[in-house]
Design an enzyme around this catalytic site. Structure first.
Site, PDB file in Angstrom:
ATOM      1  N   GLY A 136      -3.907  -4.150  -4.347  1.00  0.00           N
ATOM      2  CA  GLY A 136      -5.310  -3.064  -5.256  1.00  0.00           C
ATOM      3  C   GLY A 136      -4.661  -1.417  -5.157  1.00  0.00           C
ATOM      4  O   GLY A 136      -3.779  -1.008  -4.228  1.00  0.00           O
ATOM      5  N   HIS A 137      -4.946  -0.941  -6.494  1.00  0.00           N
ATOM      6  CA  HIS A 137      -3.716  -0.103  -6.872  1.00  0.00           C
ATOM      7  C   HIS A 137      -5.077   1.094  -7.045  1.00  0.00           C
ATOM      8  O   HIS A 137      -6.023   0.296  -7.571  1.00  0.00           O
ATOM      9  CB  HIS A 137      -3.081  -0.397  -7.592  1.00  0.00           C
ATOM     10  N   ASP A 193       1.362  -1.232   0.115  1.00  0.00           N
ATOM     11  CA  ASP A 193       0.023   0.263   0.348  1.00  0.00           C
ATOM     12  C   ASP A 193       0.596   1.523  -0.232  1.00  0.00           C
ATOM     13  O   ASP A 193       0.415   2.119   0.579  1.00  0.00           O
ATOM     14  CB  ASP A 193      -1.125   0.235   1.603  1.00  0.00           C
ATOM     15  N   GLN A 206       2.557  -6.038  -3.123  1.00  0.00           N
ATOM     16  CA  GLN A 206       2.557  -6.070  -2.101  1.00  0.00           C
ATOM     17  C   GLN A 206       3.780  -5.366  -1.892  1.00  0.00           C
ATOM     18  O   GLN A 206       3.902  -4.302  -2.235  1.00  0.00           O
ATOM     19  CB  GLN A 206       2.282  -7.545  -1.276  1.00  0.00           C
ATOM     20  N   LYS A 242       0.213   4.198  -8.588  1.00  0.00           N
ATOM     21  CA  LYS A 242       0.184   5.738  -9.069  1.00  0.00           C
ATOM     22  C   LYS A 242       2.044   6.318  -9.593  1.00  0.00           C
ATOM     23  O   LYS A 242       2.103   6.907 -10.868  1.00  0.00           O
ATOM     24  CB  LYS A 242       0.264   6.717  -7.597  1.00  0.00           C
ATOM     25  N   GLY A 289       1.631   3.301  -2.745  1.00  0.00           N
ATOM     26  CA  GLY A 289       1.576   3.077  -3.628  1.00  0.00           C
ATOM     27  C   GLY A 289       2.073   3.687  -5.034  1.00  0.00           C
ATOM     28  O   GLY A 289       2.328   4.844  -6.399  1.00  0.00           O
ATOM     29  N   LYS A 290       2.121   2.605  -5.652  1.00  0.00           N
ATOM     30  CA  LYS A 290       2.864   2.215  -6.109  1.00  0.00           C
ATOM     31  C   LYS A 290       2.271   2.243  -7.446  1.00  0.00           C
ATOM     32  O   LYS A 290       2.557   2.446  -9.039  1.00  0.00           O
ATOM     33  CB  LYS A 290       3.103   0.091  -6.016  1.00  0.00           C
TER      34      LYS A 290
HETATM   35  P1  IMP Z   1      -2.517 -13.217   1.669  1.00  0.00           P
HETATM   36  O1  IMP Z   1      -1.296 -12.437   0.519  1.00  0.00           O
HETATM   37  O2  IMP Z   1      -3.618 -12.581   1.219  1.00  0.00           O
HETATM   38  O3  IMP Z   1      -2.549 -14.367   1.767  1.00  0.00           O
HETATM   39  O4  IMP Z   1      -2.372 -11.563   2.768  1.00  0.00           O
HETATM   40  C1  IMP Z   1      -0.924 -11.980   3.852  1.00  0.00           C
HETATM   41  C2  IMP Z   1      -0.957 -10.836   3.425  1.00  0.00           C
HETATM   42  O5  IMP Z   1      -0.573 -10.174   3.521  1.00  0.00           O
HETATM   43  C3  IMP Z   1      -1.758 -10.023   5.054  1.00  0.00           C
HETATM   44  O6  IMP Z   1      -1.214  -9.710   5.963  1.00  0.00           O
HETATM   45  C4  IMP Z   1      -2.295  -8.958   4.204  1.00  0.00           C
HETATM   46  O7  IMP Z   1      -2.961  -7.689   4.485  1.00  0.00           O
HETATM   47  C5  IMP Z   1      -1.744  -8.703   3.242  1.00  0.00           C
HETATM   48  N1  IMP Z   1      -1.024  -8.406   2.170  1.00  0.00           N
HETATM   49  C6  IMP Z   1      -2.042  -8.715   0.902  1.00  0.00           C
HETATM   50  N2  IMP Z   1      -1.670  -7.708  -0.045  1.00  0.00           N
HETATM   51  C7  IMP Z   1      -1.107  -7.211   0.469  1.00  0.00           C
HETATM   52  C8  IMP Z   1      -1.640  -5.642  -0.440  1.00  0.00           C
HETATM   53  O8  IMP Z   1      -1.708  -5.508  -1.519  1.00  0.00           O
HETATM   54  N3  IMP Z   1      -1.196  -4.596   0.259  1.00  0.00           N
HETATM   55  C9  IMP Z   1      -1.127  -4.626   1.493  1.00  0.00           C
HETATM   56  N4  IMP Z   1      -0.616  -5.906   2.324  1.00  0.00           N
HETATM   57  C10 IMP Z   1      -1.061  -7.296   1.625  1.00  0.00           C
END
Ligand code: IMP
Length: 430
Positions: free
Chosen positions: A40-41, A13, A225, A18, A15-16
């Site tokens: 989620g972007h 999260d 991520q 953008k 801000g990639k």
């Molecule tokens: P998973 O990827 O759904 O298995 O989640 C594993 C961990 O990664 C959890 O703490 C999620 O909140 C975190 N996580 C997964 N995708 C994102 C992302 O795009 N942004 C922030 N945290 C993420």
């Protein structure tokens, strides 16, 4: 010609979306290499907001090819919904703009059911996953039980593989997790429908990208991520299940390391985290709430409020090293406009000992406390600043401090969600 990898430098999260959107101007191809719709972007073009989970943000630029590499796990339903949403907004007029590698692993209904049921059963020890089936899909990939896109589009192979794997999944769901079993026919019917629609996007990431390189094109590798969620180098077990660091760009697309030129880490001017796991600079007080509010820190994927904290240079130094970063993009600087003082964590204190390096041992990390250096806030609105030398002196000092402690130059500073709210110090493609 330059090939640039963009990675999250924190816990996601950052801000990639953008930054990728801005750098896409310079790229011919944009390739995603890991993760799935756990990402989620949020992109803002003009006054229009678009949230993408799976398709590279580059899709908003006509004429740029977006490639989903083999390292990604793909939920076909979400993917097709995203395509529909983009087309409804007038994007993706030409389907050849989007290619999915045939070796992506498919997120199946049992992956999602197991992910959610396991989290429920884990109680206080849960990971806090996004519930999108990401971990169980990667487990099957590594365990050689996965179903890939190439399998899905071949009805006989798909039916055979599903028949082999489903009894084990249903046993797990029913007998271990106490959830209902899933019906084979219903899955075949649903997923065969997806296969028909997906076929036209099928391609080979490695072949296409290497051909692009031979032709002298620019490629942007888009990470999802963050580095501290990397399955090897993150805060395990509170991580995601893929290689989020720059090395993942090679394995996740089939492009060799010698072709990579720049590695840019995206970092917020403070820190956020969603889900469980250690977070040494976390603020569980009014200051944390102020950051959450000012930064609108609610997840783009799950809507969960994000945990917030001061900038952690120890964690960032770790990310700079594991990625081999050549530059930093500092985002959401404007969120700090109204703070009298701003803290930067420069070391950790662990049982009276001063640690300058991020501990790789989880048991040590959970007992670390931040050691802060305090800087004066700039107390003015920087959201309209477009040139580095127009920034207030105290904002420059903050950036210089980050550069000094991490040993990595800040090449971009974002001061708001729109494309024009960006200070570009250096273009990594130049
Ligand atoms: P998973 O990827 O759904 O298995 O989640 C594993 C961990 O990664 C959890 O703490 C999620 O909140 C975190 N996580 C997964 N995708 C994102 C992302 O795009 N942004 C922030 N945290 C993420």
């Amino acid at each position: 010609m330059a090939n640039v990898i963009i990675v999250g430098a924190q816990w996601g999260d950052e801000g990639k979306g953008k930054v990728v959107d801005i750098y896409t101007e310079n790229a011919n191809d944009v390739a995603r290499f890991q993760g799935g719709n756990n990402a989620g972007h949020t992109l803002v073009v003009g006054n229009e907001k678009t949230v993408l989970h799976l398709i590279p943000s580059g899709i908003l630029h006509p004429g740029k090819r977006c490639i989903i590499g083999n390292g990604v796990v793909l939920d076909p339903k979400i993917f097709l919904q995203e395509i529909e949403g983009l087309k409804a907004k007038g994007y993706l007029k030409d389907d050849s703009q989007l290619v999915v590698d045939g070796n992506v692993h498919i997120i199946m209904p049992y992956h999602k059911a197991i992910d959610i049921a396991r989290e429920k059963a884990s109680g206080a020890r849960k990971i806090g996953t996004t519930g999108r089936g990401i971990g169980p899909t990667y487990e099957d990939k590594i365990g050689r039980r996965g179903i890939r896109l190439n399998d899905l589009v071949n009805p006989q192979v798909f039916a055979r593989k599903l028949k082999e794997v489903l009894p084990e999944k249903n046993f797990m769901l029913e007998k271990f997790l106490g959830e209902p079993a899933l019906a084979e026919e219903a899955i075949i019917e649903e997923y065969t429908g997806y296969a028909l629609q997906l076929k036209k996007y099928l391609g080979c990431a490695s072949t296409l990208l290497n051909q692009s390189i031979r032709e002298g094109h620019n490629i942007l590798f888009e990470g999802a991520q963050g580095s501290l969620l990397d399955v090897d180098h993150g805060t395990y077990p509170y991580v995601t299940s893929s290689s989020t660091i720059s090395g993942g760009a090679c394995t996740g697309t089939g492009v060799g390391p010698r072709f990579m030129d720049e590695i840019i880490g995206i970092s917020k001017a403070y820190v956020t985290r969603v889900g469980e796991g250690p977070f040494p600079t976390e603020l569980n007080d009014a200051m944390g709430e102020k950051l959450q509010k000012a930064g609108n820190e609610f997840g783009a994927t799950t809507g969960r409020p994000r945990r917030t904290g001061w900038f952690d240079a120890v964690a960032l130094r770790e990310a700079v090293r594991t990625n081999g970063m050549t530059g930093l993009a500092i985002t959401k600087m404007d969120v700090l406009n109204d703070f009298d003082t701003i803290k930067v964590c420069t070391a950790y204190s662990y049982k009276g000992e001063l640690l300058e390096d991020f501990p790789r041992d989880f048991e040590v990390l959970r007992e670390c406390h931040p050691v802060y250096e305090e800087l004066e806030g700039w107390k003015s609105d920087i959201s309209t600043v477009t040139e580095f030398d127009q920034l207030p002196e105290k904002a420059v000092s903050y950036l210089k401090k980050i550069e000094e402690i991490t040993g990595c130059p800040a090449i971009l500073v974002s001061v708001g969600p729109r494309r024009d709210q960006t200070i570009q110090v250096k273009n990594p493609f130049a």
